[in-house]
Design an enzyme around this catalytic site. Sequence first.
Site, PDB file in Angstrom:
ATOM      1  N   ASP A 196      28.380  54.779  40.723  1.00 48.84           N
ATOM      2  CA  ASP A 196      29.708  55.370  40.675  1.00 48.84           C
ATOM      3  C   ASP A 196      29.901  56.070  39.335  1.00 48.84           C
ATOM      4  OD1 ASP A 196      32.731  55.442  40.384  1.00 48.84           O
ATOM      5  OD2 ASP A 196      32.539  54.535  42.371  1.00 48.84           O
TER       6      ASP A 196
ATOM      7  N   ALA B 187      30.796  65.135  42.288  1.00 45.57           N
ATOM      8  CA  ALA B 187      31.403  63.906  42.817  1.00 45.57           C
ATOM      9  C   ALA B 187      32.906  63.924  42.572  1.00 45.57           C
ATOM     10  CB  ALA B 187      30.784  62.685  42.147  1.00 45.57           C
TER      11      ALA B 187
ATOM     12  N   PHE C  33      28.213  67.186  50.784  1.00 49.46           N
ATOM     13  CA  PHE C  33      28.058  68.488  51.442  1.00 49.46           C
ATOM     14  C   PHE C  33      27.561  69.561  50.442  1.00 49.46           C
ATOM     15  CE2 PHE C  33      31.072  72.203  52.508  1.00 49.46           C
ATOM     16  CZ  PHE C  33      30.085  72.920  53.165  1.00 49.46           C
TER      17      PHE C  33
ATOM     18  N   TYR D 217      45.621  66.395  43.923  1.00 45.47           N
ATOM     19  CA  TYR D 217      44.223  66.850  43.892  1.00 45.47           C
ATOM     20  C   TYR D 217      44.097  68.096  43.009  1.00 45.47           C
ATOM     21  CZ  TYR D 217      39.943  69.154  45.515  1.00 45.47           C
ATOM     22  OH  TYR D 217      38.746  69.808  45.571  1.00 45.47           O
TER      23      TYR D 217
ATOM     24  N   ASN E 289      27.802  57.559  44.899  1.00 42.84           N
ATOM     25  CA  ASN E 289      28.118  56.201  45.387  1.00 42.84           C
ATOM     26  C   ASN E 289      28.161  56.150  46.913  1.00 42.84           C
ATOM     27  OD1 ASN E 289      30.501  57.412  46.089  1.00 42.84           O
ATOM     28  ND2 ASN E 289      31.832  56.054  44.910  1.00 42.84           N
TER      29      ASN E 289
HETATM   30  P1  NAD Z   1      31.754  65.598  49.715  1.00 42.10           P
HETATM   31  O1  NAD Z   1      32.689  64.469  49.990  1.00 42.10           O
HETATM   32  O2  NAD Z   1      30.793  65.983  50.778  1.00 42.10           O
HETATM   33  O3  NAD Z   1      30.929  65.296  48.391  1.00 42.10           O
HETATM   34  C1  NAD Z   1      31.395  64.480  47.349  1.00 42.10           C
HETATM   35  C2  NAD Z   1      30.271  63.517  46.984  1.00 42.10           C
HETATM   36  O4  NAD Z   1      30.688  62.729  45.860  1.00 42.10           O
HETATM   37  C3  NAD Z   1      29.946  62.542  48.105  1.00 42.10           C
HETATM   38  O5  NAD Z   1      28.545  62.469  48.276  1.00 42.10           O
HETATM   39  C4  NAD Z   1      30.505  61.207  47.621  1.00 42.10           C
HETATM   40  O6  NAD Z   1      29.788  60.098  48.110  1.00 42.10           O
HETATM   41  C5  NAD Z   1      30.388  61.366  46.104  1.00 42.10           C
HETATM   42  N1  NAD Z   1      31.368  60.576  45.360  1.00 42.10           N
HETATM   43  C6  NAD Z   1      32.702  60.488  45.573  1.00 42.10           C
HETATM   44  N2  NAD Z   1      33.269  59.666  44.676  1.00 42.10           N
HETATM   45  C7  NAD Z   1      32.265  59.231  43.866  1.00 42.10           C
HETATM   46  C8  NAD Z   1      32.221  58.363  42.743  1.00 42.10           C
HETATM   47  N3  NAD Z   1      33.325  57.754  42.285  1.00 42.10           N
HETATM   48  N4  NAD Z   1      31.024  58.142  42.139  1.00 42.10           N
HETATM   49  C9  NAD Z   1      29.888  58.738  42.607  1.00 42.10           C
HETATM   50  N5  NAD Z   1      29.880  59.558  43.673  1.00 42.10           N
HETATM   51  C10 NAD Z   1      31.048  59.801  44.298  1.00 42.10           C
HETATM   52  O7  NAD Z   1      32.662  66.828  49.287  1.00 42.10           O
HETATM   53  P2  NAD Z   1      32.274  68.358  48.998  1.00 42.10           P
HETATM   54  O8  NAD Z   1      33.088  69.190  49.925  1.00 42.10           O
HETATM   55  O9  NAD Z   1      30.802  68.550  48.971  1.00 42.10           O
HETATM   56  O10 NAD Z   1      32.876  68.548  47.539  1.00 42.10           O
HETATM   57  C11 NAD Z   1      32.062  68.689  46.370  1.00 42.10           C
HETATM   58  C12 NAD Z   1      32.941  69.112  45.221  1.00 42.10           C
HETATM   59  O11 NAD Z   1      33.502  70.397  45.479  1.00 42.10           O
HETATM   60  C13 NAD Z   1      34.136  68.190  44.972  1.00 42.10           C
HETATM   61  O12 NAD Z   1      34.321  68.073  43.584  1.00 42.10           O
HETATM   62  C14 NAD Z   1      35.300  68.929  45.613  1.00 42.10           C
HETATM   63  O13 NAD Z   1      36.538  68.575  45.032  1.00 42.10           O
HETATM   64  C15 NAD Z   1      34.914  70.366  45.321  1.00 42.10           C
HETATM   65  N6  NAD Z   1      35.516  71.369  46.207  1.00 42.10           N
HETATM   66  C16 NAD Z   1      35.177  71.385  47.535  1.00 42.10           C
HETATM   67  C17 NAD Z   1      35.709  72.379  48.360  1.00 42.10           C
HETATM   68  C18 NAD Z   1      35.363  72.489  49.829  1.00 42.10           C
HETATM   69  O14 NAD Z   1      35.833  73.418  50.486  1.00 42.10           O
HETATM   70  N7  NAD Z   1      34.544  71.581  50.386  1.00 42.10           N
HETATM   71  C19 NAD Z   1      36.610  73.319  47.824  1.00 42.10           C
HETATM   72  C20 NAD Z   1      36.943  73.253  46.486  1.00 42.10           C
HETATM   73  C21 NAD Z   1      36.351  72.282  45.674  1.00 42.10           C
END
Ligand code: NAD
Length: 308
Positions: free
Chosen positions: A51, A73, A11, A140, A32
Site C-alpha cells: 500500500d 495508485a 487499468f 476527488y 495493493n
Molecule cells: P484503477 O483503479 O484501474 O487503478 C488504480 C490502481 O491503484 C489499482 O491497481 C489499485 O489496486 C491501486 N491502488 C489503489 N489504492 C492503492 C493504495 N492505497 N496502495 C497501492 N495501490 C493502490 O484506476 P485507473 O483508471 O487506472 O486510474 C489510474 C490513475 O489515473 C488514478 O490516479 C486515477 O485517479 C487517474 N485518472 C483516471 C482517469 C480515467 O478515466 N480512468 C481519469 C483521470 C485520472
Amino acid sequence: MKVLVTGGAGFIGSHIVDILVQADLQVYILDNLSTGSFTNINPGAVFLKKDIRDEDLKGLLARERFDYVVHQAAQTTVANSLANPYYDCDVNIRGLVNLLEACRLSAVKRIVFASSAAVYGDTDSLPIDEDCERHPASFYGESKLTGEHYLELYYKNFGLEYVALRYANVYGERQADSGEGGVISIFLNKLLAGHGLTVYGDGSQTRDYIYVKDVAAANYQALFARAANRSYNISTATETSVNELMGLLSQLTKQQPAVVNGAPRDNDIRRSVLANQAAVNSLNWQPTYTLQAGLCLMLRDLKPGISV
Ligand code: NAD
C-alpha cells in the site's frame, strides 16, 4: 534505469508498465490490488503487493533506489470520494505525501503524477486549458489538485522534479466499469450482452475520451521531457456527447439498444473538453487514436473474432 509504477496492476498503470517494459527499463509495480488485478501484471516487471500508505515505504525506496516514479495508485472515483471523503483523502493525499517523502529521501530524479480533469470542475470556458481556474466539484478533484500543490512544493523546497498529467476521460482494454471513463466500458459490456442502456440526463453532456495507449505514451514522454515541473492536460481536444458515443457504439456493435433516460447525476459536469496544445508542444506527444479506432481495439479485446 529503474522505474517504480504505483497502481501498475490497474487499468492505466498496466499499460504504462507495458510501454516501459517494452522500452527495456527495469520496471517495478507497487499495488495493493484494491481495484487492480493480477491478470493485468506484465510478467516482465517485478510485482510488490504493498500500500502506498505503508510506513516502510521509505525503507523500500531507500533499498531499491528507483530513478523514476510513475504514480497512478489512487482512490479513483468521484462518487466514492463523496461517499467516503476520509478514505479519498487518506489514499490520495496522505498516500501521496508518504510516497513523496520516500522519493525525496531516496533521491528519485522525477515523479510523474496521474492528475485529472476533475481539478477544473464545471467551467464555461471551453476548451479548458491548463491556466483555467480550478474549482473542483468533488473531493476527488480536490485531492488531485492538492496533490499537484504538494508536487510543486516538493520541487520548490527539495528539488524533486515532477510532471502532473491531467487526464481527460480514459478508455480502453482492461478498463473496469467504475473509473471516470467507465461509461464506455459499461455501455460496451451491456451492448455485447444484448441489454439496454441507461443514460443519466438527456445524453447531451459531453466528455473528451482519450485512448489508454495514448495516455501511457504521454507518461513515457513525461519521464524524460525537458519541460518538467508543471501540469499538462492529456486529452484529444475533441468533445463527444453521450448520445454521439451511443450512436458510434451501436454502429460498431450493430446493436440497437433500448435507452432509458434516468435523472442527471449530482456533481456531473455538463461539458468537458481539454486543450492539449501544451503537451503537444512540450512533451513531444500527441494523441494518435481516434475514438472510433480506440473503440474498435477495445471491442476486439472484449469479443475476439468480432468484425469491426
Ligand atoms: P484503477 O483503479 O484501474 O487503478 C488504480 C490502481 O491503484 C489499482 O491497481 C489499485 O489496486 C491501486 N491502488 C489503489 N489504492 C492503492 C493504495 N492505497 N496502495 C497501492 N495501490 C493502490 O484506476 P485507473 O483508471 O487506472 O486510474 C489510474 C490513475 O489515473 C488514478 O490516479 C486515477 O485517479 C487517474 N485518472 C483516471 C482517469 C480515467 O478515466 N480512468 C481519469 C483521470 C485520472
